[in-house]
Design an enzyme around this catalytic site. Structure first.
Site, PDB file in Angstrom:
ATOM      1  N   ALA A 270     121.167  40.165  40.139  1.00 24.43           N
ATOM      2  CA  ALA A 270     121.860  38.870  40.087  1.00 24.43           C
ATOM      3  C   ALA A 270     123.176  39.039  39.342  1.00 24.43           C
ATOM      4  O   ALA A 270     123.348  40.005  38.599  1.00 24.43           O
ATOM      5  CB  ALA A 270     121.012  37.839  39.344  1.00 24.43           C
TER       6      ALA A 270
ATOM      7  N   SER B 259     114.686  31.402  36.266  1.00 28.98           N
ATOM      8  CA  SER B 259     115.196  31.355  34.890  1.00 28.98           C
ATOM      9  C   SER B 259     114.986  29.998  34.235  1.00 28.98           C
ATOM     10  O   SER B 259     115.060  28.949  34.888  1.00 28.98           O
ATOM     11  CB  SER B 259     116.701  31.649  34.925  1.00 28.98           C
ATOM     12  OG  SER B 259     117.302  31.308  33.708  1.00 28.98           O
TER      13      SER B 259
ATOM     14  N   GLU C  16     117.159  28.675  32.605  1.00 32.80           N
ATOM     15  CA  GLU C  16     118.438  27.969  32.780  1.00 32.80           C
ATOM     16  C   GLU C  16     118.299  26.852  33.826  1.00 32.80           C
ATOM     17  O   GLU C  16     119.111  25.927  33.861  1.00 32.80           O
ATOM     18  CB  GLU C  16     119.522  28.938  33.223  1.00 32.80           C
ATOM     19  CG  GLU C  16     120.207  29.681  32.094  1.00 32.80           C
ATOM     20  CD  GLU C  16     121.079  28.786  31.219  1.00 32.80           C
ATOM     21  OE1 GLU C  16     122.007  28.162  31.742  1.00 32.80           O
ATOM     22  OE2 GLU C  16     120.826  28.726  30.013  1.00 32.80           O
TER      23      GLU C  16
ATOM     24  N   TYR D 164     125.553  29.294  37.485  1.00 31.40           N
ATOM     25  CA  TYR D 164     124.419  30.237  37.457  1.00 31.40           C
ATOM     26  C   TYR D 164     123.088  29.472  37.571  1.00 31.40           C
ATOM     27  O   TYR D 164     122.219  29.830  38.381  1.00 31.40           O
ATOM     28  CB  TYR D 164     124.456  31.047  36.156  1.00 31.40           C
ATOM     29  CG  TYR D 164     123.200  31.856  35.905  1.00 31.40           C
ATOM     30  CD1 TYR D 164     123.014  33.100  36.496  1.00 31.40           C
ATOM     31  CD2 TYR D 164     122.181  31.365  35.075  1.00 31.40           C
ATOM     32  CE1 TYR D 164     121.855  33.842  36.266  1.00 31.40           C
ATOM     33  CE2 TYR D 164     121.022  32.095  34.842  1.00 31.40           C
ATOM     34  CZ  TYR D 164     120.862  33.323  35.438  1.00 31.40           C
ATOM     35  OH  TYR D 164     119.715  34.047  35.214  1.00 31.40           O
TER      36      TYR D 164
ATOM     37  N   ARG E 166     119.859  45.168  26.158  1.00 34.43           N
ATOM     38  CA  ARG E 166     120.530  43.958  26.608  1.00 34.43           C
ATOM     39  C   ARG E 166     122.032  44.216  26.741  1.00 34.43           C
ATOM     40  O   ARG E 166     122.622  44.956  25.933  1.00 34.43           O
ATOM     41  CB  ARG E 166     120.271  42.876  25.558  1.00 34.43           C
ATOM     42  CG  ARG E 166     120.725  41.482  25.905  1.00 34.43           C
ATOM     43  CD  ARG E 166     120.076  40.963  27.141  1.00 34.43           C
ATOM     44  NE  ARG E 166     119.777  39.534  27.055  1.00 34.43           N
ATOM     45  CZ  ARG E 166     119.829  38.720  28.099  1.00 34.43           C
ATOM     46  NH1 ARG E 166     120.156  39.163  29.302  1.00 34.43           N
ATOM     47  NH2 ARG E 166     119.502  37.456  27.973  1.00 34.43           N
TER      48      ARG E 166
END
Ligand code: NAP
Ligand code: G4F
Length: 323
Positions: free
Chosen positions: A81, A124, A126, A148, A183
């Site tokens: 992604a 997600s 989100e 996103y 990360r």
């Protein structure tokens, strides 16, 4: 029967942990790589010899069909992604093409070339955005706050739709923020751990951040890839929240990370408006009861241990490399 998994996004944080985990379970692991002018195998170099790496791109459906035809995976994990929220305002169309329509391309390719394969979609937290309830569970309505987040809602619903339309074994993990020493440097946890390391080593004195008040449910990526796998081992495909159930502010993250090396965060952190977002997700905290009861999933690393792990790893990295 040989278990063969295809991972898109294998060069990313989660791709590398999932590849390690599946190799350990005895899988053959096929990793899809998009073309770039330099190799970026930093996160998978230690297992590279055990992987089959194949070229492909979520923007190009023919490449996906070709990979599935040739390798006939039993499980497909779609981790690829455009995953950075801030970038999604600057590149909303690319984000939609990759993070939203890329899911349809892959699902169609599975339908055409490997319909028996089990599919995992990286949804997600989100998607909950401006949250309707606290904590957020599988039943919480979506209200995304960035291009996103909007793209992830599309990816989530197309996964549900292909499951219902074509009977695909397609599951979606609504994962809350998960972090690690692998990360990307642009995400806030790693930006803080790396910033602390540079300050400890005398390379910087200040760390510029955006909104210190937003709260996130942060877990360890190594724990979360196990949940992805568990979803594909169920007889029936479904959707699950994966989260720790605890939330912390960016300010608390800073306090903990600086205190770990005996520094006072307030002497180093400076708020810089460039890192504020056009619309913010103020508070995320997940209810992972279903993942715990149906999948038997548990976290092994709590928030203080995660922050300590990341700061220690970055101090070691900066000391070793000088950057
Ligand atoms: P990441 O580190 O940013 O990795 C993203 C991966 O996607 C990279 O391997 C990248 O390749 C690849 N990619 C990007 N565009 C592509 C394209 N057009 N075709 C093929 N590959 C492409 O992300 P992550 O943290 O591992 O997250 C994995 C997935 O979980 C993502 O879908 C993310 O949105 C989702 N997610 C993450 C979290 C989290 O907290 N980490 C939480 C919920 C959901 P390059 O290396 O070439 O750039
Ligand atoms: O670390 P972040 O950039 O992660 P964000 O936006 O929560 O997104 C991550 O988690 C999602 C799951 O909920 C994933 F789907 C997504 O792919 C990604 O992995 O920002 C976390 C918070 C935000 O509120 C942001 O405004 O930290 C705040 N923040 C404050 N200063 C900052 C900064 N974020 C970044 N990246 N950089 C800063 O300087």
């Amino acid at each position: 029967m040989t278990k063969r998994a295809l991972i898109t996004g294998i060069t990313g944080q989660d791709g590398s942990y999932l590849a390690e985990f599946l190799l350990h379970q005895g899988y053959e692991v096929v990793g899809m790589l998009r073309r770039s002018s330099t190799v970026n195998f930093e996160r998978i170099a230690h297992v590279q010899e055990q992987l089959t790496l194949v070229p492909g791109d979520l923007l190009d459906e023919v490449s996906l069909i070709g990979i599935l035809r040739e390798h006939q995976p039993t499980e497909v994990y779609n981790l690829a992604a455009q995953s950075f929220v801030q970038t999604s305002w600057g590149q909303p169309v690319l984000t939609g093409e990759t993070t939203a329509l890329g899911v349809t391309r892959l699902l169609d390719a599975i339908r055409i070339a490997a319909p028996e394969a089990r599919f995992y979609q990286a949804s997600s937290s989100e998607m909950f955005g401006k949250v309707h309830e606290v904590p957020q569970s599988e039943r919480t309505p979506f209200y995304p706050r960035s291009p996103y987040g909007v793209a992830k809602v599309y990816g989530h619903w197309i996964t549900v739709n292909y499951r219902e339309s074509y009977g695909l074994h397609a599951s979606s993990g609504m994962l809350f923020n998960h972090e690690s020493p692998r990360r990307g440097l642009e995400f806030v946890t790693r930006k803080v751990s790396h910033g602390v390391a540079r300050i400890v080593c005398g390379l910087d004195d200040k760390l510029l951040l955006g909104n210190l008040e937003s709260q996130r449910d942060w877990g360890f990526a190594g724990d979360y890839v196990r949940a992805m796998w568990l979803m594909l081992q169920q007889d029936k495909a479904s959707d699950y929240v994966v989260a720790t159930g605890e939330t912390h502010s960016v300010r608390q993250l800073c306090e903990l990370a600086f205190a770990h090396v005996d520094l006072d965060w307030a002497e180093h952190v400076v708020v810089d408006e460039r890192f504020l977002r056009p619309a913010e997700v103020d508070l995320l905290v997940g209810d992972a009861t279903l993942a715990r009861t149906e999948l038997g999933w548990e976290q092994t690393v709590d928030f203080p241990a995660l922050v300590a792990m990341m700061v220690d790893a970055d101090v070691e990295l900066v000391r070793r490399t000088g950057r």
